[in-house]
Design a protein around this motif. Structure first.
Motif, PDB file in Angstrom:
ATOM      1  N   THR A 147      -8.808  13.309   0.764  1.00  0.00           N
ATOM      2  CA  THR A 147      -7.572  12.523   0.803  1.00  0.00           C
ATOM      3  C   THR A 147      -7.773  11.192   0.104  1.00  0.00           C
ATOM      4  O   THR A 147      -8.871  10.613   0.140  1.00  0.00           O
ATOM      5  CB  THR A 147      -7.102  12.280   2.245  1.00  0.00           C
ATOM      6  OG1 THR A 147      -8.118  11.571   2.952  1.00  0.00           O
ATOM      7  CG2 THR A 147      -6.824  13.598   2.960  1.00  0.00           C
ATOM      8  N   THR A 197      -5.709   7.364  -0.708  1.00  0.00           N
ATOM      9  CA  THR A 197      -4.596   6.448  -0.487  1.00  0.00           C
ATOM     10  C   THR A 197      -4.820   5.175  -1.284  1.00  0.00           C
ATOM     11  O   THR A 197      -5.968   4.770  -1.511  1.00  0.00           O
ATOM     12  CB  THR A 197      -4.462   6.081   1.010  1.00  0.00           C
ATOM     13  OG1 THR A 197      -5.723   5.574   1.473  1.00  0.00           O
ATOM     14  CG2 THR A 197      -4.044   7.271   1.842  1.00  0.00           C
ATOM     15  N   PRO A 198      -3.738   4.546  -1.767  1.00  0.00           N
ATOM     16  CA  PRO A 198      -2.368   5.057  -1.735  1.00  0.00           C
ATOM     17  C   PRO A 198      -2.148   6.111  -2.819  1.00  0.00           C
ATOM     18  O   PRO A 198      -3.024   6.328  -3.650  1.00  0.00           O
ATOM     19  CB  PRO A 198      -1.549   3.803  -2.038  1.00  0.00           C
ATOM     20  CG  PRO A 198      -2.431   3.008  -2.948  1.00  0.00           C
ATOM     21  CD  PRO A 198      -3.842   3.243  -2.465  1.00  0.00           C
ATOM     22  N   LYS A 199      -0.990   6.746  -2.821  1.00  0.00           N
ATOM     23  CA  LYS A 199      -0.677   7.720  -3.873  1.00  0.00           C
ATOM     24  C   LYS A 199      -0.311   7.004  -5.165  1.00  0.00           C
ATOM     25  O   LYS A 199      -0.603   7.481  -6.263  1.00  0.00           O
ATOM     26  CB  LYS A 199       0.491   8.605  -3.432  1.00  0.00           C
ATOM     27  CG  LYS A 199       0.137   9.567  -2.318  1.00  0.00           C
ATOM     28  CD  LYS A 199       1.302  10.494  -2.012  1.00  0.00           C
ATOM     29  CE  LYS A 199       0.937  11.473  -0.902  1.00  0.00           C
ATOM     30  NZ  LYS A 199       2.048  12.399  -0.588  1.00  0.00           N
ATOM     31  N   THR A 229      -4.891   8.629  -7.114  1.00  0.00           N
ATOM     32  CA  THR A 229      -4.014   7.457  -6.986  1.00  0.00           C
ATOM     33  C   THR A 229      -3.554   7.087  -8.383  1.00  0.00           C
ATOM     34  O   THR A 229      -4.376   6.859  -9.281  1.00  0.00           O
ATOM     35  CB  THR A 229      -4.752   6.252  -6.372  1.00  0.00           C
ATOM     36  OG1 THR A 229      -5.080   6.525  -5.017  1.00  0.00           O
ATOM     37  CG2 THR A 229      -3.876   4.996  -6.447  1.00  0.00           C
TER      38      THR A 229
END
Lengths: 112, 114
Positions: free
Chosen positions: A5, A7-9, A107
């Motif tokens: 994962t 973050t942020p996108k 990102t």
């Protein structure tokens, strides 16, 4: 679960800003990577961490500062970036260095 | 700098056809050759991989053919589907001695027409 994962996108920042990108994996992988990808180009390796130690820095400018606080987390600190640094920043991990790399969604960074 | 030469840059195939993407490498020390598939706005995803002691590997509709003497390897997508439309990257990995440094080809944009 082979999920990485990030973050942020999306991130928009000015040239004087300081920001950080975060990457996380819970697969027990001990190698983590940062890549930069420009549009219509392949990913380019920036940094490799192996067992929380920086093992490769591909001559990346010092305005990019990686950090690996623990085996599950990888950060990329950004400071005084240039517009040409706008790109998709990808994180990847593998069980050990040299193993199959699993990429996060990235990102998308825009530097104004 | 070691390179991976990938061709073609773009490929258009009709649904049900065979898509073929080729890569050539220089460094014989490389011992792991993955193919990644990337959809717009997403990170690359491992599709299939091969080691040089194997001449062919098949997973479903995807096959890697490896020619060690010619230092070439290729990806074949059988019965291509519109959902296969993506960018495909071949890559080389020298393995643990180079800490998993992946060298990617320039990519092939595959479009499968219905």
């Amino acid at each position: 679960d082979t999920e990485v994962t990030q973050t942020p996108k999306h991130l928009v920042m000015g040239m004087t800003n300081k920001k950080s990108l975060k990457c996380e994996q819970h697969m027990g992988h001990r190698a983590m990577y940062w890549y930069k990808q420009k549009a219509k180009k392949p990913p380019e390796l920036m940094f490799v961490y192996s067992y929380e130690k920086l093992s490769i820095n591909e001559s990346v400018p010092s305005r990019f500062s990686p950090e690996c606080p623990n085996s599950s987390l990888l950060n990329l600190h950004l400071h005084a970036l240039q517009p040409e640094d706008s790109a998709l920043y990808l994180c990847a991990s593998s069980r050990v260095s040299g193993g199959t790399q699993y990429f996060g969604p990235g990102t998308r960074l825009l530097v104004l | 700098q070691q390179q991976v030469k990938q061709s073609p840059q773009s490929l258009i195939v009709q649904k049900g056809g065979i898509s073929i993407i080729n890569c050539a490498y220089e460094n014989t020390a490389f011992d792991y050759f993955p193919w990644y598939q990337q959809f717009p706005g997403k990170g690359p995803a491992l599709l299939i991989a091969i080691r040089p002691d194997v001449s062919e590997k098949k997973e479903g509709r995807f096959t890697i053919s490896f020619n060690k003497s010619a230092k070439q390897f290729s990806l074949h997508i059988m019965d291509s589907q519109p959902g296969d439309s993506a960018t495909y990257f071949c890559a080389e990995d020298a393995g643990g001695t180079s800490y998993g440094k992946l060298t990617f080809g320039q990519g092939t944009i595959l479009t499968v027409h219905p």
